[in-house]
Motif scaffolding. Structure first.
Motif, mmCIF file in Angstrom:
data_model
loop_
_atom_site.group_PDB
_atom_site.id
_atom_site.type_symbol
_atom_site.label_atom_id
_atom_site.label_comp_id
_atom_site.label_asym_id
_atom_site.label_seq_id
_atom_site.Cartn_x
_atom_site.Cartn_y
_atom_site.Cartn_z
ATOM 1 N N TYR A 10 0.849 -1.193 0.000
ATOM 2 C CA TYR A 10 0.000 0.000 0.000
ATOM 3 C C TYR A 10 0.886 1.245 0.000
ATOM 4 O O TYR A 10 1.889 1.314 0.703
ATOM 5 C CB TYR A 10 -0.904 -0.001 1.238
ATOM 6 C CG TYR A 10 -1.798 1.220 1.332
ATOM 7 C CD1 TYR A 10 -2.967 1.297 0.602
ATOM 8 C CD2 TYR A 10 -1.451 2.293 2.148
ATOM 9 C CE1 TYR A 10 -3.776 2.410 0.684
ATOM 10 C CE2 TYR A 10 -2.256 3.415 2.237
ATOM 11 C CZ TYR A 10 -3.429 3.473 1.497
ATOM 12 O OH TYR A 10 -4.226 4.584 1.578
ATOM 13 N N ASP A 11 0.493 2.256 -0.758
ATOM 14 C CA ASP A 11 1.181 3.551 -0.757
ATOM 15 C C ASP A 11 0.466 4.495 0.208
ATOM 16 O O ASP A 11 -0.710 4.800 0.015
ATOM 17 C CB ASP A 11 1.173 4.184 -2.157
ATOM 18 C CG ASP A 11 2.088 3.462 -3.119
ATOM 19 O OD1 ASP A 11 3.084 2.881 -2.657
ATOM 20 O OD2 ASP A 11 1.805 3.479 -4.327
ATOM 21 N N ILE A 12 1.155 4.943 1.238
ATOM 22 C CA ILE A 12 0.566 5.906 2.172
ATOM 23 C C ILE A 12 0.385 7.229 1.430
ATOM 24 O O ILE A 12 1.314 7.726 0.790
ATOM 25 C CB ILE A 12 1.458 6.084 3.409
ATOM 26 C CG1 ILE A 12 1.518 4.773 4.195
ATOM 27 C CG2 ILE A 12 0.936 7.208 4.287
ATOM 28 C CD1 ILE A 12 2.460 4.804 5.375
ATOM 29 N N THR A 13 -0.803 7.801 1.534
ATOM 30 C CA THR A 13 -1.114 9.032 0.815
ATOM 31 C C THR A 13 -1.024 10.243 1.742
ATOM 32 O O THR A 13 -0.979 10.102 2.973
ATOM 33 C CB THR A 13 -2.542 8.974 0.233
ATOM 34 O OG1 THR A 13 -3.471 8.927 1.331
ATOM 35 C CG2 THR A 13 -2.731 7.746 -0.655
ATOM 36 N N ASP A 39 6.726 0.256 3.369
ATOM 37 C CA ASP A 39 7.821 1.187 3.086
ATOM 38 C C ASP A 39 7.409 2.221 2.046
ATOM 39 O O ASP A 39 8.170 3.118 1.740
ATOM 40 C CB ASP A 39 9.046 0.428 2.558
ATOM 41 C CG ASP A 39 9.802 -0.264 3.662
ATOM 42 O OD1 ASP A 39 9.870 0.286 4.777
ATOM 43 O OD2 ASP A 39 10.326 -1.364 3.419
ATOM 44 N N ARG A 40 6.215 2.059 1.535
ATOM 45 C CA ARG A 40 5.784 2.871 0.407
ATOM 46 C C ARG A 40 5.024 4.097 0.897
ATOM 47 O O ARG A 40 3.930 3.990 1.421
ATOM 48 C CB ARG A 40 4.937 2.025 -0.523
ATOM 49 C CG ARG A 40 5.751 0.857 -1.089
ATOM 50 C CD ARG A 40 4.920 -0.122 -1.812
ATOM 51 N NE ARG A 40 4.249 0.523 -2.946
ATOM 52 C CZ ARG A 40 3.761 -0.122 -3.971
ATOM 53 N NH1 ARG A 40 3.857 -1.433 -4.030
ATOM 54 N NH2 ARG A 40 3.166 0.518 -4.945
ATOM 55 N N ILE A 41 5.640 5.253 0.727
ATOM 56 C CA ILE A 41 5.007 6.523 1.063
ATOM 57 C C ILE A 41 4.936 7.332 -0.216
ATOM 58 O O ILE A 41 5.957 7.554 -0.881
ATOM 59 C CB ILE A 41 5.801 7.288 2.138
ATOM 60 C CG1 ILE A 41 5.854 6.463 3.422
ATOM 61 C CG2 ILE A 41 5.172 8.634 2.411
ATOM 62 C CD1 ILE A 41 6.586 7.134 4.545
ATOM 63 N N GLY A 42 3.731 7.759 -0.558
ATOM 64 C CA GLY A 42 3.544 8.538 -1.771
ATOM 65 C C GLY A 42 4.343 9.835 -1.726
ATOM 66 O O GLY A 42 4.665 10.354 -0.650
ATOM 67 N N LYS A 46 5.196 12.155 1.554
ATOM 68 C CA LYS A 46 6.590 12.346 1.967
ATOM 69 C C LYS A 46 6.939 13.832 1.992
ATOM 70 O O LYS A 46 7.569 14.325 2.930
ATOM 71 C CB LYS A 46 7.513 11.600 1.004
ATOM 72 C CG LYS A 46 8.946 11.503 1.468
ATOM 73 C CD LYS A 46 9.787 10.714 0.495
ATOM 74 C CE LYS A 46 9.434 9.256 0.601
ATOM 75 N NZ LYS A 46 10.290 8.378 -0.180
ATOM 76 N N GLN A 47 6.506 14.547 0.972
ATOM 77 C CA GLN A 47 6.803 15.980 0.872
ATOM 78 C C GLN A 47 6.184 16.763 2.030
ATOM 79 O O GLN A 47 6.841 17.604 2.633
ATOM 80 C CB GLN A 47 6.289 16.513 -0.461
ATOM 81 C CG GLN A 47 6.638 17.954 -0.706
ATOM 82 C CD GLN A 47 6.138 18.434 -2.075
ATOM 83 O OE1 GLN A 47 5.301 17.800 -2.707
ATOM 84 N NE2 GLN A 47 6.668 19.560 -2.514
ATOM 85 N N VAL A 48 4.919 16.467 2.355
ATOM 86 C CA VAL A 48 4.269 17.193 3.439
ATOM 87 C C VAL A 48 4.895 16.845 4.792
ATOM 88 O O VAL A 48 5.016 17.699 5.664
ATOM 89 C CB VAL A 48 2.728 16.993 3.434
ATOM 90 C CG1 VAL A 48 2.328 15.639 3.972
ATOM 91 C CG2 VAL A 48 2.032 18.093 4.200
ATOM 92 N N CYS A 49 5.324 15.599 4.980
ATOM 93 C CA CYS A 49 6.006 15.218 6.229
ATOM 94 C C CYS A 49 7.360 15.916 6.349
ATOM 95 O O CYS A 49 7.721 16.425 7.417
ATOM 96 C CB CYS A 49 6.190 13.707 6.296
ATOM 97 S SG CYS A 49 4.703 12.780 6.659
#
Length: 131
Positions: A10-13, A39-42, A46-49
């Protein structure tokens, strides 16, 4: 702390992390930890984090795998978690250590050149433990 229990593929959104970031932006919260079973972060998530004023530490699926603990398959068995066995040197590391030790018999210093940083680190660790 926010724990996301998703499938490993799953890609975290951004939508998945928005509420966590909003709620944890209070003045009394100093640190943030995002734990995920993937391990999948969209890219947007990632940018907002990464753009947050308060750092967001991510502990992802691969971090569990690299951990010194052998995590159980379910929460109920968590109290039975054990440390993973310590790594043992591979044959080429034993050979490299022996060559270094032999070389240092006739010299007060030397240089060990290896291709992979992780293997070099383990080889030097095994060498320092056994001297």
């Amino acid at each position: 702390m926010q724990a996301k229990c998703y499938s490993p593929d799953y890609d975290i959104t951004k939508h998945d992390v928005d509420k966590f970031l909003s709620e944890s932006n209070r003045p009394n919260i100093k640190h943030r930890l995002l734990i995920a079973t993937t391990d999948r972060i969209g890219g947007n998530a990632k940018q907002v984090c990464d753009a947050q004023e308060k750092r967001v530490i991510r502990f992802l699926l691969s971090d569990f795998d690299k951990s010194a603990l052998d995590y159980p398959a379910n929460f109920a068995a968590l109290s039975q978690a054990k440390r993973k066995p310590r790594p043992t040197p591979r044959d080429h590391q034993v050979e490299a250590r022996a060559a270094v030790v032999q070389g240092l018999q006739s010299a007060d210093r030397g240089q060990l050149i290896m291709a992979c940083a992780a293997q070099a680190k383990l080889t030097s660790h095994f060498g320092s433990r056994n001297t």
